[in-house]
Design a protein around this motif. Structure first.
Motif, PDB file in Angstrom:
ATOM      1  N   ALA A 176       0.844  -1.203   0.000  1.00  0.00           N
ATOM      2  CA  ALA A 176       0.000   0.000   0.000  1.00  0.00           C
ATOM      3  C   ALA A 176       0.882   1.256   0.000  1.00  0.00           C
ATOM      4  CB  ALA A 176      -0.926  -0.011   1.210  1.00  0.00           C
ATOM      5  N   SER A 177       1.969   1.222   0.744  1.00  0.00           N
ATOM      6  CA  SER A 177       2.856   2.402   0.805  1.00  0.00           C
ATOM      7  C   SER A 177       3.506   2.651  -0.548  1.00  0.00           C
ATOM      8  CB  SER A 177       3.966   2.214   1.844  1.00  0.00           C
ATOM      9  OG  SER A 177       3.466   1.659   3.019  1.00  0.00           O
ATOM     10  N   VAL A 178       3.921   1.575  -1.216  1.00  0.00           N
ATOM     11  CA  VAL A 178       4.570   1.737  -2.529  1.00  0.00           C
ATOM     12  C   VAL A 178       3.566   2.325  -3.525  1.00  0.00           C
ATOM     13  CG1 VAL A 178       5.622   0.496  -4.485  1.00  0.00           C
ATOM     14  CG2 VAL A 178       6.252  -0.119  -2.133  1.00  0.00           C
ATOM     15  N   GLU A 179       2.337   1.819  -3.516  1.00  0.00           N
ATOM     16  CA  GLU A 179       1.343   2.319  -4.465  1.00  0.00           C
ATOM     17  C   GLU A 179       1.047   3.795  -4.207  1.00  0.00           C
ATOM     18  OE1 GLU A 179      -0.704  -1.929  -5.610  1.00  0.00           O
ATOM     19  OE2 GLU A 179      -2.000  -0.404  -4.687  1.00  0.00           O
ATOM     20  N   LYS A 180       0.968   4.144  -2.918  1.00  0.00           N
ATOM     21  CA  LYS A 180       0.672   5.541  -2.574  1.00  0.00           C
ATOM     22  C   LYS A 180       1.811   6.445  -3.059  1.00  0.00           C
ATOM     23  CE  LYS A 180      -0.691   8.190   1.427  1.00  0.00           C
ATOM     24  NZ  LYS A 180      -0.013   8.371   2.689  1.00  0.00           N
ATOM     25  N   TRP A 181       3.039   6.024  -2.806  1.00  0.00           N
ATOM     26  CA  TRP A 181       4.198   6.852  -3.197  1.00  0.00           C
ATOM     27  C   TRP A 181       4.272   7.000  -4.717  1.00  0.00           C
ATOM     28  CZ3 TRP A 181       8.607   6.951  -6.086  1.00  0.00           C
ATOM     29  CH2 TRP A 181       9.526   7.969  -5.782  1.00  0.00           C
ATOM     30  N   MET A 182       4.052   5.898  -5.417  1.00  0.00           N
ATOM     31  CA  MET A 182       4.145   5.942  -6.885  1.00  0.00           C
ATOM     32  C   MET A 182       3.023   6.823  -7.464  1.00  0.00           C
ATOM     33  SD  MET A 182       6.701   4.058  -8.185  1.00  0.00           S
ATOM     34  CE  MET A 182       6.344   3.043  -9.596  1.00  0.00           C
ATOM     35  N   THR A 183       1.828   6.765  -6.858  1.00  0.00           N
ATOM     36  CA  THR A 183       0.714   7.582  -7.338  1.00  0.00           C
ATOM     37  C   THR A 183       1.007   9.059  -7.112  1.00  0.00           C
ATOM     38  OG1 THR A 183      -0.733   5.761  -6.769  1.00  0.00           O
ATOM     39  CG2 THR A 183      -1.816   7.860  -7.192  1.00  0.00           C
ATOM     40  N   SER A 184       1.608   9.404  -5.968  1.00  0.00           N
ATOM     41  CA  SER A 184       1.904  10.822  -5.737  1.00  0.00           C
ATOM     42  C   SER A 184       3.089  11.314  -6.540  1.00  0.00           C
ATOM     43  CB  SER A 184       2.210  11.149  -4.271  1.00  0.00           C
ATOM     44  OG  SER A 184       1.687  10.246  -3.404  1.00  0.00           O
ATOM     45  N   ASN A 185       4.057  10.446  -6.831  1.00  0.00           N
ATOM     46  CA  ASN A 185       5.292  10.932  -7.477  1.00  0.00           C
ATOM     47  C   ASN A 185       5.368  10.702  -8.981  1.00  0.00           C
ATOM     48  OD1 ASN A 185       7.252  11.996  -5.261  1.00  0.00           O
ATOM     49  ND2 ASN A 185       6.153  10.264  -4.395  1.00  0.00           N
ATOM     50  N   ARG A 186       4.552   9.807  -9.487  1.00  0.00           N
ATOM     51  CA  ARG A 186       4.396   9.571 -10.927  1.00  0.00           C
ATOM     52  C   ARG A 186       5.694   9.618 -11.747  1.00  0.00           C
ATOM     53  NH1 ARG A 186      -0.327   8.390 -12.902  1.00  0.00           N
ATOM     54  NH2 ARG A 186      -1.875   8.362 -11.276  1.00  0.00           N
ATOM     55  N   PRO A 187       6.601   8.693 -11.503  1.00  0.00           N
ATOM     56  CA  PRO A 187       7.806   8.668 -12.339  1.00  0.00           C
ATOM     57  C   PRO A 187       7.479   8.241 -13.775  1.00  0.00           C
ATOM     58  CG  PRO A 187       7.762   6.784 -10.837  1.00  0.00           C
ATOM     59  CD  PRO A 187       6.569   7.632 -10.492  1.00  0.00           C
ATOM     60  N   ASP A 188       8.319   8.671 -14.726  1.00  0.00           N
ATOM     61  CA  ASP A 188       8.192   8.202 -16.113  1.00  0.00           C
ATOM     62  C   ASP A 188       8.974   6.904 -16.288  1.00  0.00           C
ATOM     63  OD1 ASP A 188       6.954  10.662 -17.095  1.00  0.00           O
ATOM     64  OD2 ASP A 188       8.930  11.561 -16.743  1.00  0.00           O
ATOM     65  N   VAL A 189      10.065   6.806 -15.517  1.00  0.00           N
ATOM     66  CA  VAL A 189      10.994   5.687 -15.651  1.00  0.00           C
ATOM     67  C   VAL A 189      11.291   5.149 -14.254  1.00  0.00           C
ATOM     68  CG1 VAL A 189      13.335   5.037 -16.421  1.00  0.00           C
ATOM     69  CG2 VAL A 189      12.089   6.843 -17.628  1.00  0.00           C
ATOM     70  N   VAL A 190      11.432   3.819 -14.139  1.00  0.00           N
ATOM     71  CA  VAL A 190      11.841   3.225 -12.860  1.00  0.00           C
ATOM     72  C   VAL A 190      13.070   2.359 -13.100  1.00  0.00           C
ATOM     73  CG1 VAL A 190      11.225   1.617 -11.001  1.00  0.00           C
ATOM     74  CG2 VAL A 190       9.502   3.189 -11.896  1.00  0.00           C
ATOM     75  N   ILE A 191      14.094   2.564 -12.278  1.00  0.00           N
ATOM     76  CA  ILE A 191      15.225   1.640 -12.299  1.00  0.00           C
ATOM     77  C   ILE A 191      15.194   0.908 -10.970  1.00  0.00           C
ATOM     78  CG2 ILE A 191      17.720   1.382 -12.511  1.00  0.00           C
ATOM     79  CD1 ILE A 191      17.622   3.654 -14.504  1.00  0.00           C
ATOM     80  N   LEU A 192      14.941  -0.384 -11.065  1.00  0.00           N
ATOM     81  CA  LEU A 192      14.658  -1.175  -9.867  1.00  0.00           C
ATOM     82  C   LEU A 192      15.936  -1.862  -9.377  1.00  0.00           C
ATOM     83  CD1 LEU A 192      13.078  -2.574  -7.716  1.00  0.00           C
ATOM     84  CD2 LEU A 192      11.644  -3.609  -9.442  1.00  0.00           C
ATOM     85  N   ALA A 193      16.629  -1.135  -8.479  1.00  0.00           N
ATOM     86  CA  ALA A 193      17.898  -1.642  -7.950  1.00  0.00           C
ATOM     87  C   ALA A 193      17.768  -1.986  -6.465  1.00  0.00           C
ATOM     88  CB  ALA A 193      18.992  -0.597  -8.159  1.00  0.00           C
ATOM     89  N   ALA A 194      16.562  -1.898  -5.924  1.00  0.00           N
ATOM     90  CA  ALA A 194      16.382  -2.211  -4.502  1.00  0.00           C
ATOM     91  C   ALA A 194      16.310  -3.716  -4.326  1.00  0.00           C
ATOM     92  CB  ALA A 194      15.085  -1.585  -4.004  1.00  0.00           C
ATOM     93  N   ALA A 195      17.051  -4.244  -3.364  1.00  0.00           N
ATOM     94  CA  ALA A 195      17.000  -5.692  -3.116  1.00  0.00           C
ATOM     95  C   ALA A 195      17.654  -5.998  -1.792  1.00  0.00           C
ATOM     96  CB  ALA A 195      17.748  -6.448  -4.219  1.00  0.00           C
ATOM     97  N   LYS A 196      17.277  -7.135  -1.233  1.00  0.00           N
ATOM     98  CA  LYS A 196      17.997  -7.679  -0.082  1.00  0.00           C
ATOM     99  C   LYS A 196      19.141  -8.496  -0.683  1.00  0.00           C
ATOM    100  CE  LYS A 196      18.542  -9.593   4.060  1.00  0.00           C
ATOM    101  NZ  LYS A 196      19.148  -8.769   5.110  1.00  0.00           N
ATOM    102  N   VAL A 197      20.378  -8.079  -0.445  1.00  0.00           N
ATOM    103  CA  VAL A 197      21.518  -8.756  -1.074  1.00  0.00           C
ATOM    104  C   VAL A 197      22.523  -9.217  -0.026  1.00  0.00           C
ATOM    105  CG1 VAL A 197      21.372  -7.442  -3.230  1.00  0.00           C
ATOM    106  CG2 VAL A 197      22.791  -6.586  -1.384  1.00  0.00           C
ATOM    107  N   GLY A 198      23.399 -10.126  -0.430  1.00  0.00           N
ATOM    108  CA  GLY A 198      24.454 -10.576   0.471  1.00  0.00           C
ATOM    109  C   GLY A 198      25.271 -11.677  -0.163  1.00  0.00           C
ATOM    110  N   GLY A 199      26.356 -12.018   0.477  1.00  0.00           N
ATOM    111  CA  GLY A 199      27.263 -13.048  -0.021  1.00  0.00           C
ATOM    112  C   GLY A 199      26.787 -14.449   0.318  1.00  0.00           C
TER     113      GLY A 199
END
Ligand code: GDP
Length: 317
Positions: free
Chosen positions: A52-75
């Motif tokens: 719900a938070s992601v949808e709200k943020w995306m609706t208010s900020n309306r990007p044209d482009v998304v680069i999806l680099a968010a992740a839980k990462v590790g070795g």
């Protein structure tokens, strides 16, 4: 495939998801030289795991482009110890952002996966077509399954809605913003830290995990960022696309190179109680080269500048 520009970034609002991470921060640095505005949001303001938070943020900020680099990462160790977090958090982040991007009419989305999505015993170099043709490497299957789901989401939204969502699969990355915590880090930052401390304490030896025999390919994260922007402009298709340097090295030789750069001349001890992981992982980058991109830095140049950056930021002690 050609290197023709298919998507113009000029004047676009580009949301970099995961801008505090190694990859996201490199992409934000690279975007600064484009005529585009960069949108970011801190974790304290938006938890990407919460739909719900992601949808709200995306609706208010309306990007044209998304680069999806968010992740839980590790070795290799972190993946083994936190399977639920690696699977759950990555699935949620991808699903939330990709679906919200569709809802708000994002014109281009680039999803960052990893070459660990490919089968453990895939032929080398690994072509994009080898996806889902064999069992995964068990030490990182949780992360890999989540990343495969992300690729499939991009393909599914492209198929059903015509969305211009692409996915890029980077090889092992290193550079500024890397994790130097020895329990969670990947091999290159771990060995930089170990070699630096071994030198400072005048140690006789330094421990390297596993047999030292596995082969890995490394790419500096600033080269990756350049490739992602290149692909955002020039690639529009279903298939994932590999991003690598084409340069492969044995872990034992990497350890020797790092010790030379750091100035530690003690003995390397191989701790065979630690896992080797997949024996070899070299990405076939023919497709990327056809689109007109190749990496700028050699491994040696990249490690020298990364060591300098880690020293300047006090990350090694
Ligand atoms: P992988 O590429 O997904 O297997 O992830 P890593 O970067 O964690 O490990 C790559 C290889 O480096 C494996 O064979 C590890 O056993 C080896 N390795 C050697 N020393 C270290 C170390 O100190 N930390 C890590 N993470 N890996 C190490």
């Amino acid at each position: 495939m050609t290197d023709e520009v298919l998507f113009d970034l000029d004047g676009k609002r580009v949301f970099v998801a995961g801008h505090r991470g190694m990859v996201g921060s490199a992409i934000a640095r690279r975007l600064a030289s484009e005529n585009a505005s960069i949108l970011t949001v801190d974790r304290s303001e938006l938890d990407l795991v919460q739909q719900a938070s992601v949808e709200k943020w995306m609706t208010s900020n309306r990007p044209d482009v998304v680069i999806l680099a968010a992740a839980k990462v590790g070795g290799i160790l972190a993946n083994t110890n936190y399977p639920a977090q690696f699977l759950y958090e990555n699935l949620m982040i991808e699903s939330n952002i990709i679906h919200a991007a569709h809802q708000v009419g994002v014109k281009k989305l680039a999803f960052l996966g990893s070459t660990c999505i490919y089968p453990k015993l895939a032929d080398q170099p690994i072509k994009e077509d080898y996806l889902l043709t064999g069992p995964l490497e068990p030490t990182n299957e949780w992360y890999a399954i989540a990343k495969i789901a992300g690729i499939k989401l991009c393909q599914a939204y492209r198929k059903q809605y015509g969305s211009d969502f692409i996915s890029a699969q980077p090889t092992n990355l290193y550079g500024p913003g890397d994790n130097y915590d020895l329990k969670a880090s990947h091999v290159l930052p771990a060995l930089l830290r170990k070699a630096h401390n071994a030198k400072l304490s005048d140690a006789k030896e330094m421990i390297v995990w596993g047999s030292g025999k596995p082969l890995r390919e490394f790419l500096h994260v600033d080269d990756l960022a350049d490739a992602v922007i290149h692909l955002t402009k020039r690639y529009s298709a279903d298939d994932p696309i590999n991003v690598g340097s084409g340069q492969e090295i044995r872990i034992a030789d990497l350890a020797t190179l790092i010790c030379q750069i750091v100035g530690f001349d003690g003995e390397l001890i191989f701790d065979k109680s630690k896992p080797d992981g997949t024996p070899r992982k070299l990405a076939d980058t023919t497709r990327l080269r056809e689109i007109g991109w190749r990496n700028a830095r050699s491994l040696e140049e990249g490690v020298i500048s990364t060591y300098k950056n880690a020293l300047e930021n006090n990350l090694l002690t």
